[in-house]
Scaffold this active site. Sequence first.
Site, PDB file in Angstrom:
ATOM      1  N   GLN A  53     -18.998  22.325 -53.969  1.00  0.00           N
ATOM      2  CA  GLN A  53     -19.889  23.110 -53.072  1.00  0.00           C
ATOM      3  C   GLN A  53     -19.295  23.686 -51.767  1.00  0.00           C
ATOM      4  O   GLN A  53     -19.717  23.640 -50.786  1.00  0.00           O
ATOM      5  CB  GLN A  53     -20.860  21.812 -52.583  1.00  0.00           C
ATOM      6  N   CYS A  54     -18.059  24.041 -51.890  1.00  0.00           N
ATOM      7  CA  CYS A  54     -17.217  24.769 -50.851  1.00  0.00           C
ATOM      8  C   CYS A  54     -17.190  26.182 -50.988  1.00  0.00           C
ATOM      9  O   CYS A  54     -17.142  26.879 -52.294  1.00  0.00           O
ATOM     10  CB  CYS A  54     -15.925  24.075 -51.192  1.00  0.00           C
ATOM     11  N   GLY A  55     -16.930  26.928 -50.014  1.00  0.00           N
ATOM     12  CA  GLY A  55     -16.768  28.300 -49.760  1.00  0.00           C
ATOM     13  C   GLY A  55     -15.542  28.513 -50.804  1.00  0.00           C
ATOM     14  O   GLY A  55     -15.447  29.751 -51.033  1.00  0.00           O
TER      15      GLY A  55
END
Length: 170
Positions: free
Chosen positions: A37-39
Amino acid sequence: MDAGNIYRFNVETLNGAQLNLAHYKNKVLLIVNTASQCGFTPQMSELVELKKQFEGQDFEILAFPSNDFGNQEPLEGEALGQFCERFDTNFPMLDKIHVRGPYAHPLYQFLSDKKQNGRVNASPRWNFHKYLIDRNGRVVDFFYPFTKPVSSRIRKKIAHLLTEKQLTAQ
């Protein structure tokens, strides 16, 4: 066994099996902490591309999901495996671990501490921090998350390590 390399560590696979890192002896490794769920999560595709670029050579990527930064890895076990399928990962995705702080996995304690690894003082500051390991299991470099896996900097260092003569002292 030489205390200055990663071969003394055991890690767990997504299916719960124990894996000794001596399994990767004589290979160049890129070890990276990941999060779904990270950029920086699009780097998963770049890791797949990087692995393809060095296909057939003694190179492997080891990915360790971690929830240590911004709670960006809520997935566990089978759900992590399904997430990896979306990217057609061609490298081992290992079980979720802590990569910093007092509960960090012993491997990450070693990777981030120059007193232990003899070379690098750099604990992960965010997801997709990368450590480069030579054929002797020694930490030789690290890359911050903003350094893309397919960057020329990373690719050149991997290529150099793959062509470098291996030391025989173990």
